[in-house]
Scaffold this active site. Sequence first.
Site, PDB file in Angstrom:
ATOM      1  N   LEU A   8       0.743  -1.490  -0.206  1.00  0.00           N
ATOM      2  CA  LEU A   8      -0.334   0.242   0.224  1.00  0.00           C
ATOM      3  C   LEU A   8       1.037   1.305   0.014  1.00  0.00           C
ATOM      4  CD1 LEU A   8      -2.721  -0.720   2.158  1.00  0.00           C
ATOM      5  CD2 LEU A   8      -2.595  -0.826   0.033  1.00  0.00           C
ATOM      6  N   ALA A  10      -0.259   4.673  -1.335  1.00  0.00           N
ATOM      7  CA  ALA A  10      -1.676   5.390  -1.894  1.00  0.00           C
ATOM      8  C   ALA A  10      -2.070   6.444  -0.807  1.00  0.00           C
ATOM      9  CB  ALA A  10      -2.708   5.239  -2.321  1.00  0.00           C
ATOM     10  N   ARG A  15       1.055  14.703   6.312  1.00  0.00           N
ATOM     11  CA  ARG A  15       1.971  15.521   8.119  1.00  0.00           C
ATOM     12  C   ARG A  15       3.504  15.324   6.964  1.00  0.00           C
ATOM     13  NH1 ARG A  15       0.775  11.252  12.575  1.00  0.00           N
ATOM     14  NH2 ARG A  15       2.606  12.786  13.712  1.00  0.00           N
ATOM     15  N   THR A  81      -7.643   1.249   4.402  1.00  0.00           N
ATOM     16  CA  THR A  81      -6.272   0.766   4.385  1.00  0.00           C
ATOM     17  C   THR A  81      -7.311  -0.663   3.904  1.00  0.00           C
ATOM     18  OG1 THR A  81      -6.453   0.307   6.810  1.00  0.00           O
ATOM     19  CG2 THR A  81      -5.486   1.178   5.607  1.00  0.00           C
ATOM     20  N   ARG A 318      33.455  10.267  -6.017  1.00  0.00           N
ATOM     21  CA  ARG A 318      32.027  10.442  -6.437  1.00  0.00           C
ATOM     22  C   ARG A 318      32.235   8.895  -7.907  1.00  0.00           C
ATOM     23  NH1 ARG A 318      32.810  16.206  -9.033  1.00  0.00           N
ATOM     24  NH2 ARG A 318      30.594  15.509  -9.962  1.00  0.00           N
ATOM     25  N   ASN A 362      51.945   8.718 -10.045  1.00  0.00           N
ATOM     26  CA  ASN A 362      52.126   9.943  -8.378  1.00  0.00           C
ATOM     27  C   ASN A 362      51.844  11.079  -9.104  1.00  0.00           C
ATOM     28  OD1 ASN A 362      53.015  11.142  -6.398  1.00  0.00           O
ATOM     29  ND2 ASN A 362      54.041   9.655  -5.405  1.00  0.00           N
ATOM     30  N   SER A 390      54.126  18.612  -9.306  1.00  0.00           N
ATOM     31  CA  SER A 390      52.916  19.716  -8.253  1.00  0.00           C
ATOM     32  C   SER A 390      52.378  20.800  -8.989  1.00  0.00           C
ATOM     33  CB  SER A 390      53.477  19.994  -7.021  1.00  0.00           C
ATOM     34  OG  SER A 390      53.402  18.792  -6.205  1.00  0.00           O
ATOM     35  N   ARG A 425      56.501  25.789 -18.499  1.00  0.00           N
ATOM     36  CA  ARG A 425      56.377  27.537 -17.436  1.00  0.00           C
ATOM     37  C   ARG A 425      57.034  27.906 -17.930  1.00  0.00           C
ATOM     38  NH1 ARG A 425      58.865  23.412 -12.762  1.00  0.00           N
ATOM     39  NH2 ARG A 425      61.385  24.289 -13.360  1.00  0.00           N
TER      40      ARG A 425
HETATM   41  C1  UD1 Z   1      -2.284   2.121  10.121  1.00  0.00           C
HETATM   42  C2  UD1 Z   1      -3.866   1.400  10.709  1.00  0.00           C
HETATM   43  C3  UD1 Z   1      -3.022   0.518  12.334  1.00  0.00           C
HETATM   44  C4  UD1 Z   1      -1.109   0.502  12.887  1.00  0.00           C
HETATM   45  C5  UD1 Z   1      -0.170   1.474  12.092  1.00  0.00           C
HETATM   46  C6  UD1 Z   1       1.387   0.708  11.263  1.00  0.00           C
HETATM   47  C7  UD1 Z   1      -4.999   0.617  10.007  1.00  0.00           C
HETATM   48  C8  UD1 Z   1      -6.770   1.125   9.473  1.00  0.00           C
HETATM   49  N1  UD1 Z   1      -5.038   1.563  10.868  1.00  0.00           N
HETATM   50  O1  UD1 Z   1      -2.442   2.806  10.588  1.00  0.00           O
HETATM   51  O2  UD1 Z   1      -3.505  -0.132  12.820  1.00  0.00           O
HETATM   52  O3  UD1 Z   1      -1.561   0.589  13.942  1.00  0.00           O
HETATM   53  O4  UD1 Z   1      -0.865   2.010  10.145  1.00  0.00           O
HETATM   54  O5  UD1 Z   1       1.861   2.091  10.848  1.00  0.00           O
HETATM   55  O6  UD1 Z   1      -4.919   0.619   8.481  1.00  0.00           O
HETATM   56  N2  UD1 Z   1      -2.780   3.465   2.115  1.00  0.00           N
HETATM   57  C9  UD1 Z   1      -3.162   3.653   0.752  1.00  0.00           C
HETATM   58  N3  UD1 Z   1      -4.324   4.149   1.303  1.00  0.00           N
HETATM   59  C10 UD1 Z   1      -5.497   4.412   1.926  1.00  0.00           C
HETATM   60  C11 UD1 Z   1      -4.746   4.692   3.587  1.00  0.00           C
HETATM   61  C12 UD1 Z   1      -3.569   4.604   3.273  1.00  0.00           C
HETATM   62  O7  UD1 Z   1      -2.678   3.399   0.243  1.00  0.00           O
HETATM   63  O8  UD1 Z   1      -6.297   4.889   1.833  1.00  0.00           O
HETATM   64  C13 UD1 Z   1      -1.521   2.841   2.785  1.00  0.00           C
HETATM   65  C14 UD1 Z   1      -0.429   4.238   3.175  1.00  0.00           C
HETATM   66  O9  UD1 Z   1       0.513   5.077   2.156  1.00  0.00           O
HETATM   67  C15 UD1 Z   1       0.189   4.172   3.928  1.00  0.00           C
HETATM   68  C16 UD1 Z   1      -0.266   3.004   4.568  1.00  0.00           C
HETATM   69  O10 UD1 Z   1      -1.717   2.122   4.147  1.00  0.00           O
HETATM   70  O11 UD1 Z   1       1.730   3.117   3.494  1.00  0.00           O
HETATM   71  C17 UD1 Z   1      -1.102   3.071   5.594  1.00  0.00           C
HETATM   72  O12 UD1 Z   1      -1.341   4.183   6.013  1.00  0.00           O
HETATM   73  P1  UD1 Z   1      -1.543   5.351   7.192  1.00  0.00           P
HETATM   74  O13 UD1 Z   1      -3.229   7.029   6.784  1.00  0.00           O
HETATM   75  O14 UD1 Z   1       0.045   5.535   7.525  1.00  0.00           O
HETATM   76  O15 UD1 Z   1      -2.511   4.403   8.488  1.00  0.00           O
HETATM   77  P2  UD1 Z   1      -2.162   4.551   9.893  1.00  0.00           P
HETATM   78  O16 UD1 Z   1      -2.992   5.693  10.502  1.00  0.00           O
HETATM   79  O17 UD1 Z   1      -0.292   4.556  10.429  1.00  0.00           O
END
Ligand code: UD1
Length: 451
Positions: A8, A10, A15, A81, A318, A362, A390, A425
């Site tokens: 996941l 999305a 924040r 989620t 680099r 060198n 140098s 030089r």
């Molecule tokens: C979620 C869990 C929580 C857990 C915590 C751990 C749920 C409801 N809650 O909360 O229990 O303790 O993670 O970190 O599952 N995402 C999507 N689509 C959405 C919403 C979220 O793809 O509609 C993805 C976000 O990009 C992220 C992940 O799901 O990678 C978790 O979403 P986030 O909003 O961070 O959930 P938490 O509030 O952290």
Amino acid sequence: MPNAVILLAAGQGTRMRSDLPKVLHPLAGAPLLHHALATAASLDPDRLIVVTGHGGAAVGEAALDFDPTIRLVEQAEQKGTAHAVLQAAPALEGFEGDVFVLFADTPLIRPETLERMRASRREGASAITVLGFHAAEPGAYGRLIRAPDGSLEAIVEAAEASPAQLAETLCNSGLMAADAGTLLDLLGAVRADNAKGEYYLTDVVALARARGLATAVIACGEAETLGVNSRADLAAAEAAFQARARAEAMANGVTLTAPETVFFAHDTHVGRDVTIAPNVVFGPGVTVETDARIEAFCHLEGCHVSAGAIVGPFARLRPGTEVGDGARVGNFVEVKNAVLASGAKANHLAYIGDTEVGERANVGAGTITCNYDGVSKHRTEIGPRAFIGSNTALVAPVRVGADAVVGAGSTITRDVAPGDLAVARARQEAKPGLGAKLMERLRAAKRKVSD
Ligand code: UD1
Ligand code: MG
């Protein structure tokens, strides 16, 4: 048993207060997303599905950069989620086996932990296994509610938890492993009847229990489950990554004089018996071979340091730099896209770019390869055992042959044949007694002004 991974990615990550999608913020030189994908890849999944939404095009591109066989699915609106996982249903068409749900904002999960989740499903015959952890500060994490026999009864989000449930320190990492068919079935029954009005993936546990299905929880250390929701979380994840990388380097036989001052990238390779002095930073793409030394205050990126070489203190390597066996790159030397063959030396104050330095050549203090004419880059070749005096400017394209010598302070614009001495030089002139006379005249002038 075949397995699929749904990652996941999305979420908005509001924040983070950033124009960059949350999961593309870098950790140890690679996006959070790539860390999660690397963990997923350790399962050798039959299908790897990434759910994108917020910043979708950029996130999708970054996913395909990691692995072009990834199936991308879009969650147009972020409704939670559970909703996100459901978007992967078409990509799971015809798939039977285990599904692992991973979060792209949770970059530190170890492959061994996923292996334990897989084993837990097999041994306990659980329909769903959730990864939990004991949190020092459970805060906003979902809480894992267990039955007296230790099995998992439900996951309650902090916003909906009772005071008694909030006292629980076993928290939800967000990761779960489940039978694919069962999970999709249960997801269809999830309702958005909660504080946030979202479809919670966490609800599938209570739904499974209501149907009499077995559920299990396994726990891992809190350092693995850290989820990045803010810049402060990102800094905490970086610190956790570095702590792990330092410990691993030392366990593999690398001496770190002051471990807390050395920063590794996600892909740094350091061989046995290498010594890394304090305050060294590795960018991506660095390999350091056995017995080499990296002295204090060096910055290395995209380079290869061979066995027994010594780099630094205060050196910058680099991308495209190759330091040969036993070669030396000393203080205030910058090297870019250049090879120093074995035993070659550039010990002080130099810029070596787009260059080949032959064996045991060198390069003297203050040597600069003038590789850029303002439009294009040009190459410099320095033959084996050549000696560059140098403060020499080598105006590329130019070649200095094997065993040739360049006099100090030269500006070399034409090739130097093997074995030749090139001096480019102004010739020194001597004016007998003129130095003392000059000084006397200057002092007299000064006296006149102050009188
Ligand atoms: C979620 C869990 C929580 C857990 C915590 C751990 C749920 C409801 N809650 O909360 O229990 O303790 O993670 O970190 O599952 N995402 C999507 N689509 C959405 C919403 C979220 O793809 O509609 C993805 C976000 O990009 C992220 C992940 O799901 O990678 C978790 O979403 P986030 O909003 O961070 O959930 P938490 O509030 O952290
Ligand atoms: Mg999160």
